[in-house]
Write a protein that holds these residues in place. Structure first.
Motif, PDB file in Angstrom:
ATOM      1  N   GLN A 105     -15.842  62.857 -40.824  1.00  0.00           N
ATOM      2  CA  GLN A 105     -16.630  61.615 -40.907  1.00  0.00           C
ATOM      3  C   GLN A 105     -15.883  60.618 -41.794  1.00  0.00           C
ATOM      4  OE1 GLN A 105     -20.557  61.790 -42.923  1.00  0.00           O
ATOM      5  NE2 GLN A 105     -21.312  60.506 -41.259  1.00  0.00           N
TER       6      GLN A 105
ATOM      7  N   HIS B 230     -18.336  61.246 -31.138  1.00  0.00           N
ATOM      8  CA  HIS B 230     -19.709  61.072 -31.628  1.00  0.00           C
ATOM      9  C   HIS B 230     -20.425  62.404 -31.463  1.00  0.00           C
ATOM     10  CE1 HIS B 230     -23.879  59.848 -31.980  1.00  0.00           C
ATOM     11  NE2 HIS B 230     -23.433  58.794 -32.631  1.00  0.00           N
ATOM     12  N   ILE B 231     -21.148  62.829 -32.484  1.00  0.00           N
ATOM     13  CA  ILE B 231     -21.738  64.178 -32.456  1.00  0.00           C
ATOM     14  C   ILE B 231     -22.678  64.385 -31.264  1.00  0.00           C
ATOM     15  CG2 ILE B 231     -21.432  64.820 -34.894  1.00  0.00           C
ATOM     16  CD1 ILE B 231     -24.315  63.903 -35.383  1.00  0.00           C
ATOM     17  N   GLU B 232     -23.318  63.300 -30.790  1.00  0.00           N
ATOM     18  CA  GLU B 232     -24.205  63.480 -29.641  1.00  0.00           C
ATOM     19  C   GLU B 232     -23.586  62.992 -28.329  1.00  0.00           C
ATOM     20  OE1 GLU B 232     -27.589  61.457 -31.143  1.00  0.00           O
ATOM     21  OE2 GLU B 232     -28.004  63.150 -32.477  1.00  0.00           O
TER      22      GLU B 232
ATOM     23  N   GLY C  14     -23.325  59.166 -36.608  1.00  0.00           N
ATOM     24  CA  GLY C  14     -22.856  60.247 -35.738  1.00  0.00           C
ATOM     25  C   GLY C  14     -21.384  60.174 -35.413  1.00  0.00           C
TER      26      GLY C  14
END
Ligand code: ADP
Ligand code: ZN
Length: 215
Positions: A158, A137-139, A125
């Protein structure tokens, strides 16, 4: 204050180093960052290192140790954080020799413990700004606009070695070469093991307490 910060890929070494730089004016020596910068700039070092980074394998010791020696020589008395070096016993022994020659000593060796089950999600992520290096971080820490850096407007991408296929090789290299350093440094003393789970501020609070710096 001089520190070695180590732990598995994705344990948060870079994040904690960034906080130490900001709050303690320490200098980070991150071999991973130095290799990535060399690759970006197309230097001979970058050309040599690229294949290893892309594959998730360790760059040969002679190259890596030479690079760290150069950085240590440039310190001019500033406190340092070694982030991502040493990564095996050969490098640890070489570091011992370099420090002795330079009359420097490491105050603490700190290990960031994060369960393997959490590492994969942290790494797959992770996204980084191509321009300024800010980590997202994607979350847990998405940029406000997807793909665009909050800080500089650069492109958020990424890292090639954060793709799932390469992560498994990095985790293997860690298990095989780096994890044995825990026993190596435990035996040397001034060794601190930290819980690397939770928010980066929670981890920093533990780190600051352990090495007795301001929070
Ligand atoms: P992470 O700790 O998240 O795996 P780094 O940025 O520290 O990421 O390292 C990325 C890559 O750089 C490694 O997979 C390896 O190829 C190379 N590298 C970094 N430090 C070392 C080192 N001390 N020895 C050999 N290779 C290294
Ligand atoms: Zn940026």
């Amino acid at each position: 204050m001089n520190l070695i910060l180590f732990g598995p890929p994705g344990s948060g070494k870079g994040t904690q180093s960034a906080l130490l730089i900001e709050r303690m004016q320490m200098k980070q020596i991150s071999t991973g960052d130095l290799f990535r910068a060399a690759i970006k700039n197309g230097t001979p070092l970058g050309k040599e290192a690229k294949g290893y980074l892309d594959a998730g394998k360790l760059v040969p010791d002679s190259v890596t140790i030479g690079l760290v020696e150069e950085e240590l020589n440039k310190l001019n008395g500033q406190g340092f954080i070694l982030d991502g070096f040493p990564r095996n016993v050969v490098q640890a022994e070489a570091l011992g020799g370099l420090l002795k020659t330079l009359g420097l000593k490491v105050d603490y060796t700190t290990f960031l413990e994060v369960p393997t089950s959490l590492l994969l999600g942290r790494l797959t992520g992770r996204r980084v700004c191509k321009n300024c290096g800010t980590v997202y971080h994607i979350e847990s820490k998405p940029s406000k606009v997807e793909g665009v850096c909050d800080v500089c407007g650069g492109q958020v991408v990424q890292r090639p070695d954060d793709k799932e296929e390469v992560i498994s090789t990095r985790l293997e290299a860690y298990e095989q070469s780096t994890r044995p350093l825990k026993d190596y440094y435990k035996a040397k003393g001034n060794y601190v093991e930290l819980d690397g789970t939770g928010t980066s501020e929670e981890v920093y609070a533990r780190l600051a307490k352990a090495v007795q710096v301001k929070r």
